[in-house]
Design an enzyme around this catalytic site. Structure first.
Site, PDB file in Angstrom:
ATOM      1  N   GLN A  25       0.856  -1.187   0.000  1.00  0.00           N
ATOM      2  CA  GLN A  25       0.000   0.000   0.000  1.00  0.00           C
ATOM      3  C   GLN A  25       0.892   1.237   0.000  1.00  0.00           C
ATOM      4  O   GLN A  25       1.641   1.470   0.960  1.00  0.00           O
ATOM      5  CB  GLN A  25      -0.925   0.047   1.213  1.00  0.00           C
ATOM      6  CG  GLN A  25      -1.943   1.190   1.084  1.00  0.00           C
ATOM      7  CD  GLN A  25      -2.724   1.450   2.343  1.00  0.00           C
ATOM      8  OE1 GLN A  25      -2.198   1.995   3.306  1.00  0.00           O
ATOM      9  NE2 GLN A  25      -3.998   1.069   2.343  1.00  0.00           N
ATOM     10  N   TYR A  82      -6.034  11.017   3.468  1.00  0.00           N
ATOM     11  CA  TYR A  82      -4.674  11.302   3.034  1.00  0.00           C
ATOM     12  C   TYR A  82      -4.702  11.942   1.643  1.00  0.00           C
ATOM     13  O   TYR A  82      -5.748  12.360   1.164  1.00  0.00           O
ATOM     14  CB  TYR A  82      -3.822  10.034   3.119  1.00  0.00           C
ATOM     15  CG  TYR A  82      -3.697   9.558   4.559  1.00  0.00           C
ATOM     16  CD1 TYR A  82      -2.963  10.295   5.491  1.00  0.00           C
ATOM     17  CD2 TYR A  82      -4.353   8.416   5.007  1.00  0.00           C
ATOM     18  CE1 TYR A  82      -2.875   9.900   6.818  1.00  0.00           C
ATOM     19  CE2 TYR A  82      -4.273   8.011   6.336  1.00  0.00           C
ATOM     20  CZ  TYR A  82      -3.539   8.765   7.234  1.00  0.00           C
ATOM     21  OH  TYR A  82      -3.468   8.377   8.549  1.00  0.00           O
ATOM     22  N   GLY A 114      -9.402  -6.161   9.350  1.00  0.00           N
ATOM     23  CA  GLY A 114      -8.452  -5.256   9.958  1.00  0.00           C
ATOM     24  C   GLY A 114      -8.113  -5.662  11.379  1.00  0.00           C
ATOM     25  O   GLY A 114      -7.245  -6.492  11.626  1.00  0.00           O
TER      26      GLY A 114
END
Length: 374
Positions: free
Chosen positions: A98, A181, A326
Site C-alpha cells: 500500500q 490522506y 483489519g
C-alpha cells in the site's frame, strides 16, 4: 465455503477471498522494514490470509504522522521489504504494497519532514482539524500546509515507489485513497479549493487519483488496486451526500475502465467519524450498495467491521469478490484458520501497543497474540 475459493486478481491468483487490510503498526527501524515486521506478516500468511496488504508505506521522506512507519523510497527499504515478501510467498500468500502520501496530515517539525527539507504539501493551504503528534513536544495538532505547486511531482513519486515495490518482490500495489490522506484530499471539496485543472468539478478533483493510477499501471499492468472510504470522516474530510455520490461515482466509473485488480470499498465506521463543533464529519451511507454496482469489470473487496458470517454472505452472493479484515486479523494471526474451523475471535486487542511504544519490546501487542487450539 465461498470464502475459501481461489480468486484471480490481475496477473495473480490468491488461495482464498480473505485479505489482510493495511494496518499501521510503527515497528520499522528508521523507516526500514525489519525482522519483527517479517515475523508479523508471516504469522498472518501462515494463518490463512490469501492476500496481505502492507501497512501504509511512505513514498517519500515527506514527514510522517506516525514515527517508525516504513517507507519505500530508498534501497535499504527495498531490501528490507524483499525479505518480507519472500517469506510471505514461501508461506503461501500474496502481498501488495500500500503506497501512501500523507499530504496535509503531517507536521513541519516531524524528524523525517525536517530531513526532507520541503514543506508539508497538500492540494490547498487548508489545515485539517484535530490531530495530535504525540512524538513532538506539546503534542501539537495539524498545521496549515503549503499548496502543491505541481501535483505531477507527487504522481512521479508514486510511480517511483511502484518501481521500488516491484524490485522488493511485491505482487502489486494498492493506492491509498482512503482516510483523508493525499488522494482523498484531492477528491474532497472541503480540502481541495484549487481553481486549476486539479480542483473545482468532480472530474478535476478526481484527476489526481486517476492520473496516479495510470502511472502505476505503466509499472504494474493490471496488478494495481485502489482503496477508498467515501463514508469516512477521518482526518477531517467529508462532503454532503449528493456531492459524495457525484464525486466518487465519477471516479469509480473511470476506474472501472482501467482494468484494476480490485477496488476496496471501506464502509462507514463510527470510529472513523470524528466530531467537530458538535457535528459528525463523516457522510454516513451504504458505500457498498451505492458504489459497488458501478464496478462492473472490477473485483470489489469490502472492508470495515466485517464478521466471518457476513464475509461469507458477501462473497457467496456475489456482492463482493473478497473481504479485508483489519482489527480481527491484527489480534488473530490465524484468522483464516479460525474461520474455517469455526473458532471464535477471542483475543483482546492490546491498545497500549497498537502503534508501538517507545522503550518497550516491539513484539508486545504485535506478534504475541496466541493462536486457537485446533
Amino acid at each position: 465455503m465461498s470464502l475459501f475459493t481461489p480468486l484471480k486478481l490481475g496477473g495473480i491468483t490468491i488461495q482464498n477471498r480473505i485479505g489482510m487490510s493495511a494496518l499501521t503498526r510503527n515497528r520499522s527501524t528508521d523507516t526500514v522494514p525489519n525482522e519483527i515486521m517479517q515475523k508479523y506478516y508471516v504469522q498472518r500468511a501462515i494463518g490463512g490470509a490469501g492476500l496481505i496488504v502492507s501497512e501504509g508505506t511512505l513514498i517519500t521522506r515527506q514527514g510522517s504522522e506516525w514515527p517508525q512507519a516504513p517507507g519505500i523510497w530508498n534501497k535499504d527499504q527495498v531490501v528490507g521489504w524483499k525479505k518480507i515478501t519472500d517469506a510471505v510467498h514461501e508461506a503461501g500468500s500474496k502481498m501488495y504494497c500500500q503506497i501512501w502520501h500523507l499530504g496535509r496530515i503531517s507536521h513541519p517539525e516531524a524528524p523525517e519532514q525536517i530531513a526532507a527539507g520541503v514543506p508539508v504539501y497538500a492540494p490547498s493551504a487548508i489545515s485539517a482539524r484535530g490531530g495530535k503528534f504525540r512524538f513532538l513536544p506539546g503534542s501539537p495538532g495539524y498545521v496549515t500546509p503549503t499548496e502543491i505547486p505541481d501535483p505531477t511531482v507527487i504522481i512521479a513519486q508514486f510511480k517511483e515507489a511502484a518501481i521500488n515495490a516491484k524490485e522488493a518482490g511485491f505482487d502489486g500495489v494498492e493506492l491509498h485513497g482512503a482516510n483523508g490522506y493525499i488522494v482523498a484530499q484531492f477528491l474532497d471539496s472541503t480540502s481541495n479549493k484549487r481553481t486549476d485543472k486539479w480542483g473545482g468539478s468532480p472530474e478535476n478533483r478526481a484527476r489526481f487519483a486517476l492520473e496516479t493510477l495510470k502511472v502505476l499501471i505503466e509499472v504494474w499492468g493490471p496488478n494495481v488496486s485502489l482503496k477508498i472510504s467515501p463514508a469516512g470522516g477521518y482526518n477531517d474530510v467529508g462532503m454532503p451526500l449528493e456531492e459524495t455520490i457525484e464525486t466518487f461515482g465519477y471516479l469509480l466509473r473511470e476506474v472501472n475502465k482501467l482494468g484494476l485488480s480490485y477496488v476496496t470499498l471501506v464502509r462507514y465506521s463510527a470510529g472513523q467519524d470524528p466530531e467537530f463543533d458538535g457535528v459528525h464529519r463523516a457522510t454516513k451511507h451504504d458505500v457498498v450498495a451505492t458504489f459497488g454496482p458501478l464496478l462492473t469489470k472490477t473485483p470489489v473487496f469490502v472492508n470495515s467491521e466485517v464478521t466471518p458470517t457476513e464475509a461469507e454472505e458477501l462473497v457467496s452472493s456475489g456482492t463482493a469478490a473478497g473481504v479485508f479484515f483489519g482489527f480481527n486479523i491484527l489480534t488473530h494471526p490465524d484468522l483464516g484458520k479460525r474461520i474455517k474451523a469455526g473458532k471464535p475471535f477471542d483475543n483482546v486487542p492490546d491498545v497500549h501497543h497498537l502503534y508501538g511504544a517507545v522503550g518497550v519490546d516491539p513484539a508486545i501487542g504485535y506478534v504475541d497474540y496466541p493462536e486457537a487450539v485446533y
